[in-house]
Write a protein that holds these residues in place. Sequence first.
Motif, PDB file in Angstrom:
ATOM      1  N   GLY A  34       0.834  -1.198   0.000  1.00  0.00           N
ATOM      2  CA  GLY A  34       0.000   0.000   0.000  1.00  0.00           C
ATOM      3  C   GLY A  34       0.861   1.237   0.000  1.00  0.00           C
ATOM      4  O   GLY A  34       2.021   1.184   0.403  1.00  0.00           O
ATOM      5  N   PRO A  35       0.291   2.364  -0.439  1.00  0.00           N
ATOM      6  CA  PRO A  35       1.073   3.604  -0.457  1.00  0.00           C
ATOM      7  C   PRO A  35       1.370   4.105   0.954  1.00  0.00           C
ATOM      8  O   PRO A  35       0.821   3.577   1.928  1.00  0.00           O
ATOM      9  CB  PRO A  35       0.168   4.586  -1.211  1.00  0.00           C
ATOM     10  CG  PRO A  35      -1.202   3.999  -1.162  1.00  0.00           C
ATOM     11  CD  PRO A  35      -1.055   2.523  -0.967  1.00  0.00           C
ATOM     12  N   SER A  38      -1.116   4.290   4.319  1.00  0.00           N
ATOM     13  CA  SER A  38      -2.334   3.526   4.057  1.00  0.00           C
ATOM     14  C   SER A  38      -2.728   2.633   5.235  1.00  0.00           C
ATOM     15  O   SER A  38      -3.838   2.108   5.261  1.00  0.00           O
ATOM     16  CB  SER A  38      -2.161   2.670   2.797  1.00  0.00           C
ATOM     17  OG  SER A  38      -1.035   1.844   2.930  1.00  0.00           O
ATOM     18  N   HIS A 196       6.925  -2.150   0.223  1.00  0.00           N
ATOM     19  CA  HIS A 196       6.618  -1.193  -0.838  1.00  0.00           C
ATOM     20  C   HIS A 196       7.051  -1.743  -2.178  1.00  0.00           C
ATOM     21  O   HIS A 196       6.748  -1.181  -3.211  1.00  0.00           O
ATOM     22  CB  HIS A 196       7.456   0.079  -0.634  1.00  0.00           C
ATOM     23  CG  HIS A 196       6.801   1.074   0.224  1.00  0.00           C
ATOM     24  ND1 HIS A 196       7.183   1.289   1.518  1.00  0.00           N
ATOM     25  CD2 HIS A 196       5.783   1.914  -0.012  1.00  0.00           C
ATOM     26  CE1 HIS A 196       6.427   2.230   2.033  1.00  0.00           C
ATOM     27  NE2 HIS A 196       5.569   2.627   1.128  1.00  0.00           N
ATOM     28  N   VAL A 210      -3.714  -5.560  -0.993  1.00  0.00           N
ATOM     29  CA  VAL A 210      -3.357  -4.151  -1.184  1.00  0.00           C
ATOM     30  C   VAL A 210      -4.298  -3.285  -0.376  1.00  0.00           C
ATOM     31  O   VAL A 210      -5.527  -3.425  -0.490  1.00  0.00           O
ATOM     32  CB  VAL A 210      -3.444  -3.758  -2.677  1.00  0.00           C
ATOM     33  CG1 VAL A 210      -2.941  -2.337  -2.876  1.00  0.00           C
ATOM     34  CG2 VAL A 210      -2.665  -4.731  -3.544  1.00  0.00           C
ATOM     35  N   GLU A 212      -5.390   0.701   0.771  1.00  0.00           N
ATOM     36  CA  GLU A 212      -5.301   2.136   0.511  1.00  0.00           C
ATOM     37  C   GLU A 212      -6.255   2.816   1.468  1.00  0.00           C
ATOM     38  O   GLU A 212      -7.395   2.348   1.635  1.00  0.00           O
ATOM     39  CB  GLU A 212      -5.673   2.458  -0.941  1.00  0.00           C
ATOM     40  CG  GLU A 212      -4.632   1.984  -1.941  1.00  0.00           C
ATOM     41  CD  GLU A 212      -4.988   2.365  -3.377  1.00  0.00           C
ATOM     42  OE1 GLU A 212      -5.429   3.489  -3.612  1.00  0.00           O
ATOM     43  OE2 GLU A 212      -4.823   1.508  -4.254  1.00  0.00           O
ATOM     44  N   THR A 231      -6.794  -0.330  -9.072  1.00  0.00           N
ATOM     45  CA  THR A 231      -6.620   1.074  -8.668  1.00  0.00           C
ATOM     46  C   THR A 231      -5.355   1.609  -9.340  1.00  0.00           C
ATOM     47  O   THR A 231      -4.497   0.833  -9.788  1.00  0.00           O
ATOM     48  CB  THR A 231      -6.456   1.232  -7.138  1.00  0.00           C
ATOM     49  OG1 THR A 231      -5.171   0.726  -6.762  1.00  0.00           O
ATOM     50  CG2 THR A 231      -7.534   0.512  -6.364  1.00  0.00           C
ATOM     51  N   ASP A 232      -5.248   2.946  -9.379  1.00  0.00           N
ATOM     52  CA  ASP A 232      -4.060   3.562  -9.974  1.00  0.00           C
ATOM     53  C   ASP A 232      -2.792   3.116  -9.259  1.00  0.00           C
ATOM     54  O   ASP A 232      -1.755   2.898  -9.883  1.00  0.00           O
ATOM     55  CB  ASP A 232      -4.150   5.094  -9.890  1.00  0.00           C
ATOM     56  CG  ASP A 232      -5.096   5.639 -10.942  1.00  0.00           C
ATOM     57  OD1 ASP A 232      -5.361   4.914 -11.923  1.00  0.00           O
ATOM     58  OD2 ASP A 232      -5.567   6.774 -10.771  1.00  0.00           O
ATOM     59  N   TYR A 233      -2.883   2.994  -7.921  1.00  0.00           N
ATOM     60  CA  TYR A 233      -1.699   2.603  -7.159  1.00  0.00           C
ATOM     61  C   TYR A 233      -1.216   1.218  -7.607  1.00  0.00           C
ATOM     62  O   TYR A 233      -0.031   1.013  -7.870  1.00  0.00           O
ATOM     63  CB  TYR A 233      -2.016   2.607  -5.651  1.00  0.00           C
ATOM     64  CG  TYR A 233      -0.951   1.933  -4.829  1.00  0.00           C
ATOM     65  CD1 TYR A 233       0.250   2.571  -4.573  1.00  0.00           C
ATOM     66  CD2 TYR A 233      -1.126   0.634  -4.352  1.00  0.00           C
ATOM     67  CE1 TYR A 233       1.247   1.947  -3.845  1.00  0.00           C
ATOM     68  CE2 TYR A 233      -0.143   0.001  -3.624  1.00  0.00           C
ATOM     69  CZ  TYR A 233       1.041   0.660  -3.379  1.00  0.00           C
ATOM     70  OH  TYR A 233       2.029   0.027  -2.672  1.00  0.00           O
ATOM     71  N   ARG A 236       0.294   1.336 -11.135  1.00  0.00           N
ATOM     72  CA  ARG A 236       1.664   1.885 -11.137  1.00  0.00           C
ATOM     73  C   ARG A 236       2.645   0.871 -10.581  1.00  0.00           C
ATOM     74  O   ARG A 236       3.756   0.699 -11.075  1.00  0.00           O
ATOM     75  CB  ARG A 236       1.727   3.172 -10.321  1.00  0.00           C
ATOM     76  CG  ARG A 236       1.338   4.406 -11.121  1.00  0.00           C
ATOM     77  CD  ARG A 236       1.889   5.664 -10.466  1.00  0.00           C
ATOM     78  NE  ARG A 236       1.522   5.744  -9.066  1.00  0.00           N
ATOM     79  CZ  ARG A 236       0.360   6.192  -8.621  1.00  0.00           C
ATOM     80  NH1 ARG A 236      -0.546   6.599  -9.475  1.00  0.00           N
ATOM     81  NH2 ARG A 236       0.103   6.224  -7.336  1.00  0.00           N
ATOM     82  N   LEU A 237       2.196   0.177  -9.524  1.00  0.00           N
ATOM     83  CA  LEU A 237       3.042  -0.834  -8.880  1.00  0.00           C
ATOM     84  C   LEU A 237       3.473  -1.906  -9.879  1.00  0.00           C
ATOM     85  O   LEU A 237       4.601  -2.360  -9.881  1.00  0.00           O
ATOM     86  CB  LEU A 237       2.213  -1.479  -7.769  1.00  0.00           C
ATOM     87  CG  LEU A 237       2.895  -2.188  -6.642  1.00  0.00           C
ATOM     88  CD1 LEU A 237       3.610  -1.187  -5.764  1.00  0.00           C
ATOM     89  CD2 LEU A 237       1.845  -2.926  -5.802  1.00  0.00           C
TER      90      LEU A 237
END
Length: 355
Positions: A34-35, A38, A196, A210, A212, A231-233, A236-237
């Motif tokens: 998670g970012p 989170s 991460h 995951v 968020e 999700t965007d996260y 990107r991951l």
Amino acid sequence: MTGGLAAHLVVERVDFRLDVRLRVAAGEVVALLGPNGSGKTTALRALAGLQPLTAGHVTLDGRDLDRPATRSWTPPERRRVGVVFQDHLLFPHLSAVENVAFGPRRQGLDRRAARALARDWLDRVGLADHAARRPRQLSGGQAQRVAVARALAVGPALLLLDEPLAALDARTRLDIRAELQRHLAAHCGAVLLVTHDPLDALVLADRLVVVEAGRVVQEGDATTVTARPRTDYVARLVGLNLHRGHATGHRVRLSDGLVLATADRGDGDSFVAFPPSAVALHPDRPGEGRCNTWAATVAGVERHGDNLRVRLDGVLPVAADVPPVDAAGLRLSTGQPVWAAVEPTAIRVYPAAVT
Ligand SMILES: Nc1ncnc2c1ncn2[C@@H]1O[C@H](COP(=O)(O)OP(=O)(O)OP(=O)(O)O)[C@@H](O)[C@H]1O
């Protein structure tokens, strides 16, 4: 499920609420991703007993360790939980062998048996020769190995790893990741790994969860999560472009009106995902009859492996990977107009509603 971890972690703070359900079977390795902010560390601390739950429960091998509703609570030192932190937090005044023997001693083993067990674990992590050294006389990688030995020496029913490789340099990281993989495979308890780094998660874990903003947004095996980010996260991951639209057969109308032709069939609210390597850039509008082309502007360029990764603004903000040999003809300065194109076969289409 009787063996392993079953938890519903609810922690309320003034400006943050964690509400996460986690199941990790005995012998299973789950990565929690998670970012920043989170709630990963909060979840880990709740499982270790360092952060009391507001509601929910932590149940390990069928026994409640924390359940506010019934006021059951087991303090950290009485949980069969081992923790490896990023900055390995060894006792600085104890030698490597004393650090590893500490847990078994507290579990009731006599001094001699605890030291024998600790030496055995140091041997398994390749540090038999360093048993007498204090933490400050060890390299970062060696200290992390001692931390792993210390956590495993107590035979934990649940092993928690908090970014165990983050503080290590690239080379040491590779070695320790491979070693950790062996130790985790041999461990019969449940393992939860906070990270991460998608590579750590993919190499070490059987399943990914995951989070968020304190909630689980996606979980599943690595193949599903990486192929179908939600999700965007996550996109990107795993290095994919992700957009949402309305699919009708082999066409997806995106929210900004652009219609993509796709080899996959879809129906209704859908995600479309495609890798940056599938996005081709052209200085001029590609010829008549090419589908899936759109005008864009260069928003930024960075190195990405052997290629350049170009971020594009415009109707469809995406990342495109361009081989250096092609970059010469494109003048990729920020603000430069270009045309982008993606082949229908490179686009995955899948339902946006969770099934
Ligand atoms: N001791 C604390 N007191 C108050 N708020 C806290 C405390 N620790 C963390 N928080 C807040 O709780 C939220 C979750 O933080 P947490 O450390 O669990 O996230 P994380 O996913 O581990 O982040 P990171 O990846 O940056 O370590 C954040 O909004 C954070 O600011």
